[in-house]
Design a protein around this motif. Structure first.
Motif, short mmCIF file in Angstrom:
data_model
loop_
_atom_site.label_atom_id
_atom_site.label_comp_id
_atom_site.label_asym_id
_atom_site.label_seq_id
_atom_site.Cartn_x
_atom_site.Cartn_y
_atom_site.Cartn_z
N GLU B 437 23.30 44.12 61.38
CA GLU B 437 23.05 44.68 62.70
C GLU B 437 23.14 46.19 62.62
OE1 GLU B 437 25.65 43.50 65.84
OE2 GLU B 437 25.06 41.40 65.59
N TYR B 438 22.27 46.85 63.37
CA TYR B 438 22.36 48.31 63.47
C TYR B 438 22.47 48.66 64.94
CZ TYR B 438 21.04 53.22 63.38
OH TYR B 438 21.01 54.59 63.56
N LEU B 439 23.64 49.12 65.32
CA LEU B 439 23.92 49.49 66.71
C LEU B 439 23.49 48.39 67.67
CD1 LEU B 439 22.80 53.22 66.44
CD2 LEU B 439 25.15 52.42 66.69
N GLY B 440 23.85 47.17 67.33
CA GLY B 440 23.58 46.05 68.22
C GLY B 440 22.22 45.41 68.03
N LYS B 441 21.37 46.01 67.19
CA LYS B 441 20.05 45.43 66.95
C LYS B 441 20.08 44.67 65.63
CE LYS B 441 17.69 47.86 70.19
NZ LYS B 441 16.57 47.46 71.03
N LYS B 442 19.60 43.43 65.66
CA LYS B 442 19.56 42.64 64.43
C LYS B 442 18.51 43.20 63.47
CE LYS B 442 21.40 38.12 65.46
NZ LYS B 442 22.07 38.50 66.73
N ILE B 443 18.91 43.39 62.23
CA ILE B 443 17.96 43.85 61.21
C ILE B 443 17.48 42.61 60.46
CG2 ILE B 443 17.68 45.26 59.13
CD1 ILE B 443 18.11 46.91 61.64
N GLN B 444 16.18 42.32 60.58
CA GLN B 444 15.65 41.11 59.96
C GLN B 444 14.60 41.45 58.91
OE1 GLN B 444 15.09 39.75 63.95
NE2 GLN B 444 16.15 37.83 63.52
N ALA B 445 13.94 40.43 58.40
CA ALA B 445 13.01 40.63 57.28
C ALA B 445 11.97 41.71 57.59
CB ALA B 445 12.33 39.31 56.95
N TYR B 446 11.42 41.68 58.82
CA TYR B 446 10.35 42.62 59.15
C TYR B 446 10.82 44.07 59.03
CZ TYR B 446 6.61 44.77 61.91
OH TYR B 446 5.55 45.54 62.32
N GLU B 447 12.01 44.35 59.56
CA GLU B 447 12.52 45.73 59.53
C GLU B 447 12.75 46.18 58.08
OE1 GLU B 447 13.96 43.41 61.69
OE2 GLU B 447 12.76 44.21 63.34
N VAL B 448 13.32 45.29 57.28
CA VAL B 448 13.60 45.66 55.89
C VAL B 448 12.29 45.87 55.12
CG1 VAL B 448 14.70 44.92 53.75
CG2 VAL B 448 15.82 44.50 55.94
N LYS B 449 11.29 45.04 55.43
CA LYS B 449 9.99 45.22 54.78
C LYS B 449 9.41 46.59 55.10
CE LYS B 449 8.34 40.48 54.72
NZ LYS B 449 7.60 39.56 55.59
N MET B 450 9.46 46.98 56.36
CA MET B 450 8.91 48.28 56.76
C MET B 450 9.67 49.41 56.07
SD MET B 450 6.33 47.84 58.62
CE MET B 450 5.82 46.20 58.18
N ALA B 451 10.99 49.28 56.01
CA ALA B 451 11.80 50.32 55.36
C ALA B 451 11.45 50.42 53.87
CB ALA B 451 13.28 50.02 55.54
N MET B 452 11.30 49.26 53.22
CA MET B 452 10.98 49.27 51.79
C MET B 452 9.59 49.83 51.53
SD MET B 452 13.46 48.67 50.03
CE MET B 452 12.59 48.82 48.47
N LEU B 453 8.67 49.57 52.47
CA LEU B 453 7.32 50.11 52.34
C LEU B 453 7.36 51.64 52.24
CD1 LEU B 453 4.71 48.56 52.26
CD2 LEU B 453 4.39 49.00 54.70
N VAL B 454 8.17 52.24 53.10
CA VAL B 454 8.30 53.70 53.09
C VAL B 454 8.78 54.18 51.72
CG1 VAL B 454 9.64 55.61 54.04
CG2 VAL B 454 8.72 53.85 55.56
N VAL B 455 9.82 53.51 51.19
CA VAL B 455 10.38 53.92 49.90
C VAL B 455 9.35 53.74 48.79
CG1 VAL B 455 12.15 53.39 48.19
CG2 VAL B 455 12.73 53.38 50.62
N LEU B 456 8.62 52.61 48.83
CA LEU B 456 7.66 52.33 47.76
C LEU B 456 6.48 53.29 47.78
CD1 LEU B 456 7.66 48.44 47.75
CD2 LEU B 456 8.58 49.99 46.03
N VAL B 457 5.99 53.61 48.97
CA VAL B 457 4.82 54.49 49.05
C VAL B 457 5.13 55.85 48.42
CG1 VAL B 457 3.47 55.88 50.65
CG2 VAL B 457 3.67 53.44 51.01
N THR B 458 6.28 56.42 48.76
CA THR B 458 6.60 57.74 48.20
C THR B 458 6.75 57.66 46.68
OG1 THR B 458 8.81 57.21 49.00
CG2 THR B 458 7.68 58.96 50.11
N THR B 459 7.45 56.65 46.21
CA THR B 459 7.66 56.53 44.77
C THR B 459 6.34 56.36 44.04
OG1 THR B 459 9.68 55.37 45.31
CG2 THR B 459 8.96 55.27 43.03
N LEU B 460 5.51 55.47 44.56
CA LEU B 460 4.23 55.19 43.92
C LEU B 460 3.37 56.45 43.87
CD1 LEU B 460 3.09 52.51 42.86
CD2 LEU B 460 1.68 52.43 44.92
N SER B 461 3.35 57.20 44.96
CA SER B 461 2.52 58.39 45.01
C SER B 461 3.02 59.44 44.01
CB SER B 461 2.52 58.95 46.44
OG SER B 461 1.89 60.21 46.46
N ILE B 462 4.32 59.67 43.99
CA ILE B 462 4.86 60.71 43.09
C ILE B 462 4.64 60.32 41.63
CG2 ILE B 462 6.97 61.82 42.28
CD1 ILE B 462 8.05 61.64 45.14
#
Lengths: 196, 598
Positions: B437-462
């Motif tokens: 949970e983040y400040l009362g909001k449940k963190i589920q698969a969708y949120e983690v996928k979006m977060a990982m997408l951000v990390v992967l895009v930058t790494t892949l590009s660099i």
């Protein structure tokens, strides 16, 4: 589709409005205040001689090679150094052969100019190019070493040169921000004016 | 570090801490469409007029798709606008030096660079751009891209603060309010201060100064056809000549530099950027510029805490950033003060590494500036990072690769660190076996996928672009340094472009079609392939109901959280980039100790 076209229209208008405000109104407002309150600075802190001819800017370094003058730092701006329309550094890295050779040459030249023995180390700023290629300053240590030479060539006493040097030293901000430096251009101008 | 360096550092940290709350409170007023500021009497009518011209109803909010669409369209139109202005430079007014149009690829690179808040400089500043181009084509984006970043951060914070809602705010309102109430007034005051310190602000042609001592030079001899004359050995024939004048740059610099710093844009008016004596006249202007890079980003962490009703969380995020920041400054300052053993062996005094640094700033203010400008996604430089020692240069590079989450770009830093917060909370959830949970909001698969997408895009590009350039003739053609330092030049360029930083190991000659295009793609990926998943994340979070904290809720403030967040940021950064860093700056450091040259 309608909302897409509507957003596109808004985007075009927003771009034009913001361009007018931030690219028109804003710089002109700053210009008006700057020219009204700080005209000297806003126009480049220019130095003029008695005839009104611009001889440089207090903030921009110039190249000097004659023994009569204090020498600025090596410069990588433009093909011949101190080209104020082409600022920049050497961008040579720590393992660059080219930089090493340049520094070796400069160390030898600096020692020869200033009659320094081989055992004395040379101030680092005297043999390295600045970031802008237009650095107006040299370090106090560098200036002190050159002061002896300038005094000898001009027939001045060391204390006369040191007094001038102190007058053209720009101190660190509030005594601790950044670092103090001697302004080579204004110091050399003062030396010439004193000679007249 | 000298006592005065410690004092400068302490003053910087102290002032930054003091500024965080008032700036954060003000941001709260700006990002609330009904917020009141003391500038309302002057600016409220202008704001209303702007909405009327735009056809925007300020009380009408948008869901994440509408918000993102508006943002993308605005960026696209702005990018085109700047591209056209740069291509038409020769015909536009305020061009006293009669500078020609930019080439297609350079105009494209520059337009993308400013739209994405990168301000990578393939162009040469004073030698390439007219006053009109600088003042209109570029400054528009200095404001708009910064305001866009803050708007996204505002939308993301709202998505956490609201419970079971649909909308995130109105992009146009956020954009206009951030520009009018925040960036413009701050910039006017800041610009006037900079002029008082010696920065120029005029519309005169460049000034010709008569040199005190003409410089003797060798000029190449040309024949009647204008071709260089060669001697028997095939070398160009030269004759002695002299340079007796210096051309001094003029123009509307202060207005551009103020927003370049506040908006963490970083694109220099002059080629040498904030190392140019006009663009950074003295140690005081330098100090205030450094503070202004961090001011808004630091305030945004306070805004986060206030809006989500958990001020301790805001300060914990800020504290995590500060730990990384202080470590970076100390490492960089140590390496630069140590200097270069190869040069010291030649008889250079052991006063630190002075190549590419200005006397008025000295070693420490240069190292501090380098760390700040890369911790934030600013990219202005007051010293040449390319000439830093291997480890001194590693710090800015790694700062960028961590995702510029140490304060970061205005807005971009906050939404960047919130991605890591989501990951950290997720990891904590896995460890204790509860739904994160983040400040009362449940963190589920969708949120983690979006977060990982951000990390992967930058790494892949660099890493992808660096690998491509490192094995291609076009990539190697631009190098200014050989050996591992050459690889670092390429790696730095694509890290800086993807991270929307804009600083460079500037020896790299990047104004070639191949570099201009690949770097532009990296900038676009680093900006928009990050923004879209983040907006999707916000769109998902805003719909969730806030549940009150229970005994099992992982607290997002305090020491444990700071350590976990710190660990997540460092782990992701290290896993992605340690191998390539080992081949670049790390190996160069050891070769430097052995005296190896290239």
């Amino acid at each position: 589709m309608n909302s897409l076209l509507g957003s596109l229209r808004t985007a075009v208008v927003a771009t034009l409005v913001l361009a007018a405000v931030t690219g028109g109104l804003y710089p002109v407002l700053v210009w008006a205040i700057a020219q009204g309150v700080f005209p000297q600075q806003a126009n480049g802190s220019l130095i003029r001689d008695a005839d009104g001819v611009v001889r440089g800017s207090r903030l921009i370094g110039q190249g000097f090679t004659s023994e009569r003058y204090f020498h600025p730092r090596p410069s990588a701006a433009g093909a011949n150094g101190y080209d104020a329309s082409s600022s920049g550094g050497s961008n040579l890295g720590p393992t660059s052969q080219k930089l090493r050779d340049l520094i070796q040459e400069r160390v030898a030249a600096y020692r020869a100019e200033n009659g320094m023995p081989e055992t004395n180390s040379v101030p680092a700023d005297a043999v390295t190019a600045s970031a802008s290629g237009l650095d107006p300053h040299i370090s106090l240590a560098n200036a002190r070493i050159q002061a002896a030479r300038v005094a000898r060539v001009r027939g001045l006493t060391p204390s006369q040169v040191e007094t001038l040097m102190a007058a053209h030293t720009e101190s660190a901000g509030f005594g601790f921000l950044g670092q103090p430096g001697v302004n080579v251009l204004t110091l050399n101008l003062a030396l010439d004016q004193g000679a007249r | 570090m000298t006592p005065s360096a410690w004092m400068e550092f302490a003053l910087f940290l102290g002032l930054l801490t003091v500024l965080t709350k008032p700036v954060g409170l003000y941001l709260g007023q700006v990002l609330d469409p009904r917020g009141r500021t003391w500038l309302d009497p002057v600016l409220k009518p202008l704001e209303r007029l702007t909405y009327r011209v735009l056809g925007v109803r300020p009380d009408q909010e948008q869901d994440w798709k509408q918000y993102t669409l508006a943002l993308l369209l605005f960026s696209l139109v702005g990018c085109l606008f700047t591209y056209i202005l740069l291509r038409c430079q020769a015909w536009l007014p305020l061009n006293p030096q009669a500078l020609g149009a930019l080439s297609e690829h350079l105009a494209f690179n520059t337009a993308v660079s400013f739209t994405t808040n990168t301000n990578w400089q393939s162009y040469g500043g004073e030698g390439t751009l007219s006053y009109w181009s600088q003042m209109v084509a570029l400054v528009l984006h200095n404001f708009a891209s910064a305001a866009t970043g803050i708007a996204i951060a505002g939308a993301l914070v709202r998505s956490v603060a609201r419970s079971a809602a649909k909308t995130l705010g109105n992009f146009w309102v956020d954009l206009i309010r951030c520009t009018y109430f925040l960036l413009l007034p701050f910039s006017v005051v800041f610009a006037v201060f900079l002029v008082s310190q010696g920065m120029i602000q005029n519309f005169q042609p460049y000034t010709k100064a008569k040199l005190m001592e003409p410089i003797p030079i060798q000029v190449p001899v040309v024949n009647e056809q204008g071709e260089a004359v060669l001697d028997a050995a095939g070398k160009a024939v030269t004759r002695p000549g002299t340079v007796d004048e210096q051309v001094i740059v003029q123009g509307p610099m202060a207005s551009q530099v103020a927003i370049k710093m506040l908006g963490t844009n970083g694109g220099g008016y002059a080629n040498a950027n904030a190392a140019h004596p006009f663009e950074n006249p003295n140690p005081l202007s330098n100090f205030v510029q450094m503070l202004s890079i961090f001011a808004l980003g630091s305030g945004l962490t306070y805004y986060l805490g206030r809006e989500t009703g958990n001020q301790a969380h805001g300060w914990s995020v800020w504290g995590t950033m500060m730990i990384l920041f202080v470590a970076g400054v100390l490492a960089c300052a140590w390496a630069e003060a140590r200097g270069n053993p190869i040069h010291q062996a030649l008889g250079v005094a052991a006063e630190g590494n002075w190549e590419g640094k200005e006397v008025r700033f000295g070693i420490f203010s240069s190292a501090l500036f380098a760390t700040i400008t890369t911790a934030a996604s600013c990219g202005a430089v007051n010293s040449m990072h390319d000439s830093f020692t291997a480890l001194g240069g590693l710090v800015p590079l790694f700062n960028i690769q961590l995702g510029e989450v140490v304060i970061g770009g205005v807005g971009a830093g906050l939404y960047g660190i919130l991605v890591f917060v989501v990951l950290a909370v997720f990891i904590a959830g896995l460890m204790v076996g509860r739904t994160p949970e983040y400040l009362g909001k449940k963190i589920q698969a969708y949120e983690v996928k979006m977060a990982m997408l951000v990390v992967l895009v930058t790494t892949l590009s660099i890493l992808g672009f660096t690998a491509w350039a490192a094995i291609s003739p076009w990539g190697l053609a631009g190098l200014n340094n050989a050996g591992p330092h050459g690889l670092t030049e390429i790696l730095y360029a694509f890290s800086s472009a993807t991270g929307n930083n804009g600083s460079a190991f500037a020896g790299l000659s990047a104004n070639t079609p191949a570099y201009n295009l690949t770097l532009a793609v990296a900038m676009l990926a680093g900006r928009f392939l990050m923004i879209v998943p983040i907006m999707a994340l916000a769109g998902s979070l805003v719909q969730k109901k806030s549940s009150p904290p229970s005994a099992g809720t992982f607290p997002v403030s305090g020491g444990t959280f700071v350590l976990l967040l710190l660990g997540t940021v460092l782990l992701v950064g290290a896993l992605n980039f340690l191998p390539v860093l080992a081949l670049g700056p790390v190996v160069e450091h050891f070769l430097n100790l052995q005296g190896q040259l290239f």
